[in-house]
Scaffold this motif. Structure first.
Motif, short mmCIF file in Angstrom:
data_model
loop_
_atom_site.label_atom_id
_atom_site.label_comp_id
_atom_site.label_asym_id
_atom_site.label_seq_id
_atom_site.Cartn_x
_atom_site.Cartn_y
_atom_site.Cartn_z
N ARG A 138 0.79 -1.29 0.19
CA ARG A 138 0.00 0.07 -0.15
C ARG A 138 0.92 1.34 -0.22
O ARG A 138 0.20 2.37 -0.06
N GLY A 154 -2.68 -5.94 -0.59
CA GLY A 154 -2.51 -4.87 -1.05
C GLY A 154 -3.74 -4.32 -1.62
O GLY A 154 -4.89 -4.97 -1.74
N TRP A 155 -3.82 -3.06 -2.29
CA TRP A 155 -5.19 -2.47 -2.85
C TRP A 155 -5.60 -3.51 -4.11
O TRP A 155 -6.77 -3.41 -4.34
N GLN A 311 0.34 3.99 -5.59
CA GLN A 311 1.08 3.26 -4.61
C GLN A 311 1.77 4.32 -3.97
O GLN A 311 2.47 4.00 -2.68
#
Length: 463
Positions: A138, A154-155, A311
């Motif tokens: 992230r 993560g995203w 990011q």
């Protein structure tokens, strides 16, 4: 068995390591030592005797062999983001991979070969020209190696799975200096262990990752005053239960940043925010986030951007003191929401700390593998992420994280993503990997590192 934990090594011995070493070997008196020693968490003050900044696989093997022969404790440094400071060793030798950061993209095969010292920024900037990406962390400064080997959330994980789900192969220097390849076809048991078992089995000098088409992403950051938190968190919980896999993000309490889109009365104050990420264009992203837009937020930033820009959008400033933890939840009833929101009042404000509730689900929860990441089955993760400047706040910051974990225990599944925590004891490590998985991992450890040379990590003891 190797003699461990010596801190004494002569200058002449270090000079012999330097001979033929392609990278740079540093000692405490060298001018760039302090800069090279610094890690993300400013609370970590360990001082290695030797920092071996490797450029080649041969450098790595030599550094590991040098440490073994002289009984020096070994640590492995990639991005240096471990909250417990595991990238360093006090008095030992650091295998520093940061110079091994090259990324080679094969757009036809949709893969990337990533050096063991690369950060997310190196990876994301390399894949961006091809409209490709894979699940990253992230922030852009996280090391790819430690992130992937720990599981990697993560995203993009709801869309593309965990980072380790996209690991196709790895090159490893083992404790005896051997260079081995781990993949589904070569050393498959080691390959399995690298999907969550971290740096326990050797120094991973290169990873091959699967890539996915992703020309751009859309990010929406919405802000409210902290008093609206309970309503916002409930709405976000209900929103994510129906959201498509393309939607990621989290709901969080934070200090209102001094940005143009933030109302003046929220700057420097406790605020509640929702970050929605969408793997696609802004028009589709706005439609996906519409239920949250209808809540009447006070601050708004919505933009389409390359994934690499997303990011680095939330990169944390370096040099801060850190303490993090996590609890993975099977459900988030209203009672849990109330406790989560009440815990935000104990945060250090103003600071860079974040009090986060992350969603999982999507491809995270639909694996066709048996990798040792049992936390993936939880639909939610509570993550107190503490960052502050003043050492006087250390105990308060730690206690805030511990209290939030304690509040969430009635809904916890027990398993935890080990990259989100520091040194919380051996029981948490076993819980994070799963008891059956841990026993299997211990056998892999026994084969590749029977003397536990690589123990500066969430350690798996040899079976």
């Amino acid at each position: 068995m190797a003699r461990l934990h010596s801190t004494s090594v002569s200058r002449s011995e270090v000079d012999r390591l330097r001979e033929g070493f392609a990278g740079e070997v540093m000692e405490t008196a060298d001018p760039s030592y302090e800069e090279s020693r610094a890690v993300f968490n400013a609370m970590v003050e360990d001082r290695p005797t030797v920092i071996a900044q490797c450029r080649t696989v041969e450098d790595v093997a030599r550094a590991v062999g040098f440490a073994r022969e002289r009984g020096l404790e070994v640590s492995i440094r990639g991005g240096g983001h471990s909250v417990a400071g595991m990238a360093l060793t006090n008095g030992g030798l650091v295998v520093d991979l940061r110079r091994m950061n090259a990324v080679r993209v094969d757009p036809d095969a949709m893969t990337a070969d990533v050096g063991g010292g690369a950060t997310m920024s190196h990876l994301d900037r390399a894949t961006e020209p091809f409209g490709l990406a894979t699940t990253g962390g992230r922030v852009s400064t996280t090391g790819v190696g430690g992130f992937v080997l720990g599981g990697g959330t993560g995203w993009l994980d709801r869309k593309f799975g965990l980072a380790c789900d996209n690991l196709l192969g790895a090159d490893v220097v083992t404790a005896d200096g051997a260079q081995v390849r781990a993949s589904a076809e070569e050393n498959p048991e080691l390959f399995w262990a690298l999907h969550g078992g971290g740096g326990n089995f050797g120094v991973v000098t290169s990873l091959t990752l699967r890539l996915h088409p992703l020309p751009s992403v859309t990010a929406a950051l919405l802000l409210w005053g902290s008093d609206a938190g309970p309503e916002v968190v409930r709405a976000y919980r209900d929103f994510m239960e129906q959201a498509p896999d393309e939607v990621g993000g989290g709901v969080l309490y934070l200090t209102g940043p001094p940005e143009d889109f933030v109302p003046e009365h929220l700057v420097g104050e406790l605020a509640c925010g929702v970050l929605v990420t969408y793997a696609g264009e802004e028009r589709e992203g706005r439609e996906a986030v519409r239920p949250m837009l209808e809540l009447g937020h006070e601050g708004e930033m919505i933009a389409q951007m390359p994934y690499a820009e997303l990011q680095c959008m939330l990169d944390d400033p370096p040099g801060l003191r850190n303490y993090w933890s996590a609890e993975y939840l099977g459900t988030v009833p209203d009672e849990a929401v109330d406790l989560f929101c009440a815990g935000a009042a104990r945060m250090i404000v103003p600071s860079a700390s974040q009090h986060v509730l992350f969603p999982q689900g999507g491809q995270v929860s639909r694996p066709d593998t048996d990798y040792p990441v049992p936390w993936r089955r939880a639909p939610w993760c509570v993550h107190p992420f503490g960052l502050w400047e003043d050492p006087a706040d250390d105990e308060r910051g730690r206690q805030w994280a511990r209290d939030l974990r304690s509040d969430m225990l009635p809904w916890s599944i027990g398993a935890v993503y080990l990259n989100f925590i520091g040194n919380e004891g051996s029981e948490r490590i076993v819980a994070g990997l799963g008891a059956d998985n841990y026993r299997r991992l211990a056998e892999v450890k026994r084969r590749y590192d029977p003397d536990n040379i690589f123990h500066r990590n969430h350690n798996i003891k040899p079976g």
